[in-house]
Design an enzyme around this catalytic site. Structure first.
Site, mmCIF file in Angstrom:
data_model
loop_
_atom_site.group_PDB
_atom_site.id
_atom_site.type_symbol
_atom_site.label_atom_id
_atom_site.label_comp_id
_atom_site.label_asym_id
_atom_site.label_seq_id
_atom_site.Cartn_x
_atom_site.Cartn_y
_atom_site.Cartn_z
ATOM 1 N N ALA A 1 13.373 31.006 0.184
ATOM 2 C CA ALA A 1 13.589 30.345 -1.109
ATOM 3 C C ALA A 1 12.850 29.003 -1.045
ATOM 4 O O ALA A 1 12.065 28.794 -0.123
ATOM 5 C CB ALA A 1 15.088 30.173 -1.363
ATOM 6 N N GLU B 1 24.308 8.505 1.165
ATOM 7 C CA GLU B 1 23.548 8.709 -0.082
ATOM 8 C C GLU B 1 24.492 8.602 -1.299
ATOM 9 O O GLU B 1 24.163 7.944 -2.290
ATOM 10 C CB GLU B 1 22.887 10.082 -0.013
ATOM 11 C CG GLU B 1 22.167 10.551 -1.247
ATOM 12 C CD GLU B 1 21.707 12.012 -1.077
ATOM 13 O OE1 GLU B 1 21.085 12.336 -0.040
ATOM 14 O OE2 GLU B 1 21.987 12.827 -1.971
ATOM 15 N N HIS C 1 24.502 11.256 6.544
ATOM 16 C CA HIS C 1 23.377 10.845 5.689
ATOM 17 C C HIS C 1 23.734 11.091 4.222
ATOM 18 O O HIS C 1 23.556 10.224 3.364
ATOM 19 C CB HIS C 1 22.111 11.613 6.070
ATOM 20 C CG HIS C 1 21.018 11.528 5.037
ATOM 21 N ND1 HIS C 1 21.051 12.263 3.869
ATOM 22 C CD2 HIS C 1 19.898 10.775 4.973
ATOM 23 C CE1 HIS C 1 19.986 11.965 3.136
ATOM 24 N NE2 HIS C 1 19.271 11.068 3.780
ATOM 25 N N ASN C 2 24.220 12.271 3.932
ATOM 26 C CA ASN C 2 24.546 12.592 2.544
ATOM 27 C C ASN C 2 25.703 11.736 2.025
ATOM 28 O O ASN C 2 25.704 11.340 0.862
ATOM 29 C CB ASN C 2 24.875 14.074 2.395
ATOM 30 C CG ASN C 2 23.635 14.944 2.478
ATOM 31 O OD1 ASN C 2 22.671 14.570 3.130
ATOM 32 N ND2 ASN C 2 23.649 16.092 1.835
ATOM 33 N N SER D 1 16.467 16.841 5.596
ATOM 34 C CA SER D 1 16.675 16.081 4.365
ATOM 35 C C SER D 1 15.359 15.844 3.646
ATOM 36 O O SER D 1 14.310 15.736 4.268
ATOM 37 C CB SER D 1 17.332 14.738 4.667
ATOM 38 O OG SER D 1 17.487 14.011 3.462
ATOM 39 N N HIS E 1 59.803 4.229 13.844
ATOM 40 C CA HIS E 1 58.474 4.549 14.397
ATOM 41 C C HIS E 1 58.025 3.545 15.449
ATOM 42 O O HIS E 1 56.949 3.706 16.009
ATOM 43 C CB HIS E 1 57.450 4.644 13.262
ATOM 44 C CG HIS E 1 57.683 5.820 12.362
ATOM 45 N ND1 HIS E 1 57.668 7.114 12.835
ATOM 46 C CD2 HIS E 1 57.950 5.899 11.036
ATOM 47 C CE1 HIS E 1 57.911 7.941 11.818
ATOM 48 N NE2 HIS E 1 58.096 7.235 10.726
ATOM 49 N N LYS F 1 23.414 14.682 9.602
ATOM 50 C CA LYS F 1 22.915 15.014 8.248
ATOM 51 C C LYS F 1 24.033 14.849 7.211
ATOM 52 O O LYS F 1 23.807 14.344 6.100
ATOM 53 C CB LYS F 1 22.374 16.444 8.227
ATOM 54 C CG LYS F 1 22.114 17.015 6.823
ATOM 55 C CD LYS F 1 20.896 16.391 6.166
ATOM 56 C CE LYS F 1 20.805 16.541 4.655
ATOM 57 N NZ LYS F 1 20.874 17.830 4.079
ATOM 58 N N GLY G 1 14.109 33.455 5.361
ATOM 59 C CA GLY G 1 14.751 32.771 4.233
ATOM 60 C C GLY G 1 13.689 31.978 3.521
ATOM 61 O O GLY G 1 13.377 30.861 3.916
HETATM 62 P P1 NDP Z 1 19.347 28.930 -1.156
HETATM 63 O O1 NDP Z 1 20.396 28.104 -0.563
HETATM 64 O O2 NDP Z 1 19.337 29.151 -2.612
HETATM 65 O O3 NDP Z 1 19.368 30.349 -0.415
HETATM 66 C C1 NDP Z 1 18.523 31.394 -0.796
HETATM 67 C C2 NDP Z 1 17.972 32.100 0.419
HETATM 68 O O4 NDP Z 1 19.038 32.611 1.226
HETATM 69 C C3 NDP Z 1 17.109 33.282 0.037
HETATM 70 O O5 NDP Z 1 16.047 33.372 0.949
HETATM 71 C C4 NDP Z 1 18.083 34.423 0.170
HETATM 72 O O6 NDP Z 1 17.471 35.665 0.374
HETATM 73 C C5 NDP Z 1 18.817 34.012 1.412
HETATM 74 N N1 NDP Z 1 20.083 34.709 1.583
HETATM 75 C C6 NDP Z 1 21.210 34.517 0.877
HETATM 76 N N2 NDP Z 1 22.188 35.332 1.319
HETATM 77 C C7 NDP Z 1 21.649 36.066 2.329
HETATM 78 C C8 NDP Z 1 22.154 37.083 3.198
HETATM 79 N N3 NDP Z 1 23.428 37.474 3.133
HETATM 80 N N4 NDP Z 1 21.306 37.613 4.105
HETATM 81 C C9 NDP Z 1 20.026 37.180 4.179
HETATM 82 N N5 NDP Z 1 19.497 36.235 3.400
HETATM 83 C C10 NDP Z 1 20.300 35.671 2.484
HETATM 84 O O7 NDP Z 1 17.899 28.402 -0.712
HETATM 85 P P2 NDP Z 1 17.316 26.929 -0.544
HETATM 86 O O8 NDP Z 1 15.895 27.131 -0.176
HETATM 87 O O9 NDP Z 1 17.655 26.059 -1.697
HETATM 88 O O10 NDP Z 1 18.096 26.332 0.706
HETATM 89 C C11 NDP Z 1 18.063 26.946 1.971
HETATM 90 C C12 NDP Z 1 18.995 26.193 2.899
HETATM 91 O O11 NDP Z 1 18.536 24.855 3.010
HETATM 92 C C13 NDP Z 1 20.424 26.097 2.386
HETATM 93 O O12 NDP Z 1 21.303 26.166 3.478
HETATM 94 C C14 NDP Z 1 20.481 24.742 1.750
HETATM 95 O O13 NDP Z 1 21.785 24.211 1.722
HETATM 96 C C15 NDP Z 1 19.569 23.952 2.674
HETATM 97 N N6 NDP Z 1 18.963 22.769 2.109
HETATM 98 C C16 NDP Z 1 18.547 22.753 0.815
HETATM 99 C C17 NDP Z 1 17.980 21.616 0.277
HETATM 100 C C18 NDP Z 1 17.504 21.629 -1.121
HETATM 101 O O14 NDP Z 1 17.093 20.574 -1.607
HETATM 102 N N7 NDP Z 1 17.500 22.770 -1.799
HETATM 103 C C19 NDP Z 1 17.795 20.398 1.071
HETATM 104 C C20 NDP Z 1 18.174 20.550 2.440
HETATM 105 C C21 NDP Z 1 18.764 21.689 2.907
HETATM 106 P P3 NDP Z 1 17.111 36.612 -0.901
HETATM 107 O O15 NDP Z 1 15.818 36.103 -1.421
HETATM 108 O O16 NDP Z 1 17.010 37.965 -0.312
HETATM 109 O O17 NDP Z 1 18.233 36.471 -1.873
#
Ligand code: NDP
Length: 476
Positions: A11, A189, A185-186, A128, A452, A182, A9
């Site tokens: 992103a 926040e 925490h939110n 976080s 009651h 966590k 994952g």
């Molecule tokens: P996203 O929540 O936008 O998720 C995108 C990622 O999930 C990509 O790598 C995507 O893969 C993958 N994905 C989605 N669906 C599937 C699936 N069915 N099978 C496999 N992979 C899948 O990414 P973020 O980086 O923003 O967040 C990641 C996690 O961290 C989330 O749970 C989020 O809530 C948490 N988080 C985020 C914070 C933030 O500030 N953004 C802070 C703290 C926690 P693909 O590239 O193939 O689509």
């Protein structure tokens, strides 16, 4: 060489966590459902450390040393289950799956139990600090077995933020405890942001200060007892001028606050576990109210006072009082959050070190603040503290602040400035302090219409009054 940890994952969060591990000297296997993300990570940041890119799950798993440590950083909810289902058949007993996504703690409990059956550790981990935190050091809240923590804790501690040489990461407790903490925490926040927004509103509309002046006030507050990241960024936001219009930025932003949902989870869960968190609830509802443009348009003509802003010494005095009110309200909302963690810990059988929670929130996360050190000290002095408000030091501070706090809530009411956060915090404070609450009357009403029953102050037992008969009392 085999990778000491893997991240699937990639992103923003996963990519930055992977880079953080690599920069700390770990060899990191990286994988993403869509391989383009894996490739771009290697192209852009491959030079930062030792990465092992993998396009197929099998390749990814094969790259990991045993026991395998695998961080899942994908969209919370069904995607997390999909990824777990995909990887678990490839893992062996003793391997550790770390879910760093924003999972609901009940999902984490379910997943932990399911994986435990197969001998696989599941470490539901609250992370976080957003993308910057993930890269430079987040606050990390892992839950799961002590055995799993022994295998992954040191690595998570290493990549976490550090304050005074101490990591902002600790083993929170079993199964869903990390994601629960966590979530709270939110929630805190949300409450903190609402309180700061109310302080701004009062300074602007009751004390007659402009955004740039309020930015200076917040900067000054940030050097004192309110020192925190949220106060710091508030000053920056208020000092910012919109480039296009030349007006204060805060005035060009639509006044409807949105939410991704963790505040709502906190309040829903608080109701489920029976922990009163009105400060967090008011903050969630205040965002909701702000977004109801239909209701707001319909109510705009309702009568209210028209008063010019205070001036001179009166305005100066209000500024100082708002600082006190903000501090006192903040203590109360943190006290509610800690109480909620304690309540859940009792119900779910988690042994949570409440002082350690304050310690790991001092860095990396959004609510990092100087006064978390004092919360930590309070629990160090008395681990069984029933409420933070009972700590001698906090009780003293609240005592000092209370006159100003009451004056601020009264001023806000007189001037029709909505301060649900300040007001509910004060009501909570007075509610806990009260010798007698009108709950006695509520319980009597309940007995009247629903039989009651009630308990008495002067005798043991449960009683009911024959309200429709001769009003005699019977023991139940
Ligand atoms: P996203 O929540 O936008 O998720 C995108 C990622 O999930 C990509 O790598 C995507 O893969 C993958 N994905 C989605 N669906 C599937 C699936 N069915 N099978 C496999 N992979 C899948 O990414 P973020 O980086 O923003 O967040 C990641 C996690 O961290 C989330 O749970 C989020 O809530 C948490 N988080 C985020 C914070 C933030 O500030 N953004 C802070 C703290 C926690 P693909 O590239 O193939 O689509």
């Amino acid at each position: 060489s085999p990778a000491s940890i893997g991240v699937t994952g990639l992103a923003v969060m996963g990519r930055n966590l992977a880079r953080n591990f690599a920069r700390n000297g770990y060899t990191v296997a990286v994988h993403n459902r869509t391989p383009a993300r894996t490739r771009s990570l290697i192209e852009e940041f491959g030079h930062e450390g030792s990465f092992v890119p993998a396009e197929k799950p099998e390749e990814f798993v094969a790259a990991l040393e045993r026991p395998r440590r695998l961080v899942v950083m994908v969209k919370a909810g069904e995607p997390t289950d999909a990824v777990i289902d995909e990887f678990v058949p490839l893992l062996d007993a003793g391997d550790i799956v770390i879910d760093g996504g924003n999972a609901h703690f009940e999902d984490t409990r379910r997943r932990e139990a399911a994986l435990r059956e197969r001998g696989i550790h599941f470490v539901g981990t609250g992370v976080s600090g957003g993308e910057e935190g993930a890269l430079h050091g987040p606050s990390v809240m892992p839950g799961g077995s002590a055995e799993a923590y022994a295998a992954v804790g040191p690595m998570l501690e290493k990549i976490s933020a550090h304050v005074d040489g101490e990591p902002c990461c600790t083993h929170i407790g079993p199964d869903g405890a990390g994601h629960f903490v966590k979530m709270v925490h939110n929630g805190i926040e949300y409450a903190d942001m609402q309180l700061i927004a109310e302080a701004y509103d009062l300074l602007r509309r009751a004390a007659g200060r402009g955004p740039a002046q309020i930015a200076d006030i917040f900067r000054r507050w940030n050097t004192g007892m309110l020192n925190s990241y949220l106060i710091e960024i508030t000053a920056e936001v208020l000092a910012h001028t919109d480039r296009e219009t030349g007006t204060p930025f805060v005035d060009v932003v639509a006044d409807a606050a949105e939410q991704k949902g963790t505040g709502r989870w906190t309040v829903q869960t608080a109701l489920d576990v029976g922990a009163p968190v009105p400060g967090i609830a008011e903050a969630v509802f205040a965002r909701s109210l702000s977004g109801h443009t239909d209701l707001r348009a319909a109510a705009r003509r309702l009568p209210g006072p028209q008063k010019p802003a205070l001036t001179g010494q009166d305005a100066d005095r209000l500024v100082d009082r708002v600082e006190q009110a903000l501090y006192a309200s903040k203590i109360v909302s943190y006290a509610q959050g800690w109480n909620m963690i304690q309540t859940a810990a009792d119900q779910f059988g988690w042994d949570i070190d409440l002082g350690a929670v304050a310690r790991i929130w001092r860095g990396g996360c959004i609510i990092r603040a100087g006064f978390l050190d004092e919360i930590r000290s309070a629990y160090a002095a008395e681990p069984g503290l029933p409420t933070l408000l009972a700590d001698e030091e906090f009780a003293r501070r609240l005592g000092e602040a209370q006159d100003a706090w009451r004056a601020v809530v009264a001023t806000a009411a007189e001037r029709s400035i909505p301060t649900p956060g300040f007001a509910t915090s004060l009501a909570y404070y007075d509610g806990l302090r009260a010798d007698r609450l009108p709950a006695a009357l509520v319980q009597a009403q309940r007995d009247y219409f629903g039989a009651h029953t009630y308990r008495r102050v002067d005798r043991e037992g449960t009683f009911h009054t024959e309200w429709s008969g001769d009003r005699s009392e019977t023991r139940r």
